[in-house]
Design a protein around this motif. Structure first.
Motif, PDB file in Angstrom:
ATOM      1  N   UNK A  59       0.832  -1.204   0.000  1.00 49.64           N
ATOM      2  CA  UNK A  59       0.000   0.000   0.000  1.00 49.64           C
ATOM      3  C   UNK A  59       0.870   1.259   0.000  1.00 49.64           C
ATOM      4  N   UNK A  60       1.887   1.282   0.867  1.00 53.11           N
ATOM      5  CA  UNK A  60       2.739   2.473   0.933  1.00 53.11           C
ATOM      6  C   UNK A  60       3.548   2.654  -0.345  1.00 53.11           C
ATOM      7  N   UNK A  61       3.831   1.582  -1.041  1.00 54.01           N
ATOM      8  CA  UNK A  61       4.456   1.682  -2.358  1.00 54.01           C
ATOM      9  C   UNK A  61       3.537   2.470  -3.296  1.00 54.01           C
ATOM     10  N   UNK A  62       2.258   2.129  -3.276  1.00 53.81           N
ATOM     11  CA  UNK A  62       1.282   2.820  -4.126  1.00 53.81           C
ATOM     12  C   UNK A  62       1.109   4.276  -3.708  1.00 53.81           C
ATOM     13  N   UNK A  79      -1.056   2.244 -11.056  1.00 56.72           N
ATOM     14  CA  UNK A  79      -0.507   1.709  -9.820  1.00 56.72           C
ATOM     15  C   UNK A  79       0.324   0.474 -10.124  1.00 56.72           C
ATOM     16  N   UNK A  80       1.170   0.098  -9.198  1.00 54.60           N
ATOM     17  CA  UNK A  80       2.043  -1.067  -9.374  1.00 54.60           C
ATOM     18  C   UNK A  80       1.229  -2.350  -9.468  1.00 54.60           C
ATOM     19  N   UNK A  81       0.262  -2.519  -8.552  1.00 56.40           N
ATOM     20  CA  UNK A  81      -0.479  -3.780  -8.483  1.00 56.40           C
ATOM     21  C   UNK A  81      -1.873  -3.710  -9.077  1.00 56.40           C
ATOM     22  N   UNK A  82      -2.243  -2.565  -9.626  1.00 54.57           N
ATOM     23  CA  UNK A  82      -3.570  -2.457 -10.230  1.00 54.57           C
ATOM     24  C   UNK A  82      -3.553  -1.538 -11.438  1.00 54.57           C
ATOM     25  N   UNK A  88      -7.193  -0.686  -3.287  1.00 51.11           N
ATOM     26  CA  UNK A  88      -7.420  -1.807  -2.379  1.00 51.11           C
ATOM     27  C   UNK A  88      -6.640  -3.059  -2.784  1.00 51.11           C
ATOM     28  N   UNK A  89      -6.281  -3.184  -4.047  1.00 49.86           N
ATOM     29  CA  UNK A  89      -5.585  -4.374  -4.538  1.00 49.86           C
ATOM     30  C   UNK A  89      -4.279  -4.605  -3.779  1.00 49.86           C
TER      31      UNK A  89
END
Length: 168
Positions: A59-62, A79-82, A88-89
């Motif tokens: 989350x803090x990465x995002x 975003x990195x993961x979404x 929320x991902x």
């Protein structure tokens, strides 16, 4: 190897103080994760919540990516993961590893440091399209300090739930 947290200045200019407090809180999150396995880092606080230490790192990465690269630097990135920009991902660390999460987070922290260093002053203003308003670099740095401090409180409880350790 244990994470070392930087000393925060007792007397310094505004920018240096903000930099050091932000780095202190970044290091605190890493410190909360020291010595844990991937499985322990993925342990959830209380299902059905997906909150975990690894989820907080993701989350803090995002958060770093969004505020420094997307808002202050104006980069057109997802975003990195979404790819759909769903914040929320990142919290769902199912199958995630320390290596992947920490590599991505540390890369975003380095981008953030570079962007902040290259900014003319804390008065640099950029538009946050998600909020529909302008923000200063000063605001962004204070916002991240607040965000880390809040989530480091969560990390305290998560760490204690994983292995009983407090104060780390």
């Amino acid at each position: 190897m244990a994470t070392e947290r930087p000393d925060v200045p007792l007397i310094a200019g505004e920018r240096e103080t903000l930099r050091q407090f932000l780095d202190y809180h970044r290091a605190t999150l890493a410190w909360k994760c020291d010595g844990l396995t991937d499985e322990q880092l993925r342990e959830r606080s209380m299902p059905p919540s997906t909150l975990s230490l690894l989820g907080l790192v993701r989350h803090m990465c995002e958060v770093e990516r969004t505020w420094f690269r997307k808002v202050i630097a104006g980069e057109d990135i997802t975003l990195v993961w979404s790819p759909d920009n769903d914040y929320q991902v990142a919290y769902d660390a199912t199958g995630a590893t320390r290596a992947d999460a920490f590599t991505a987070w540390q890369a975003e922290v380095e981008h953030a440091r570079r962007i902040e260093r290259e900014a003319e002053s804390l008065d640099v203003v950029a538009h946050n399209p998600r909020w529909g308003s302008d923000v200063s670099l000063r605001f962004v740095m204070l916002h991240l300090i607040h965000e880390y401090a809040r989530h480091n409180g969560h990390a305290d409880l998560l760490r204690e739930g994983v292995d009983g350790v407090t104060g780390a």
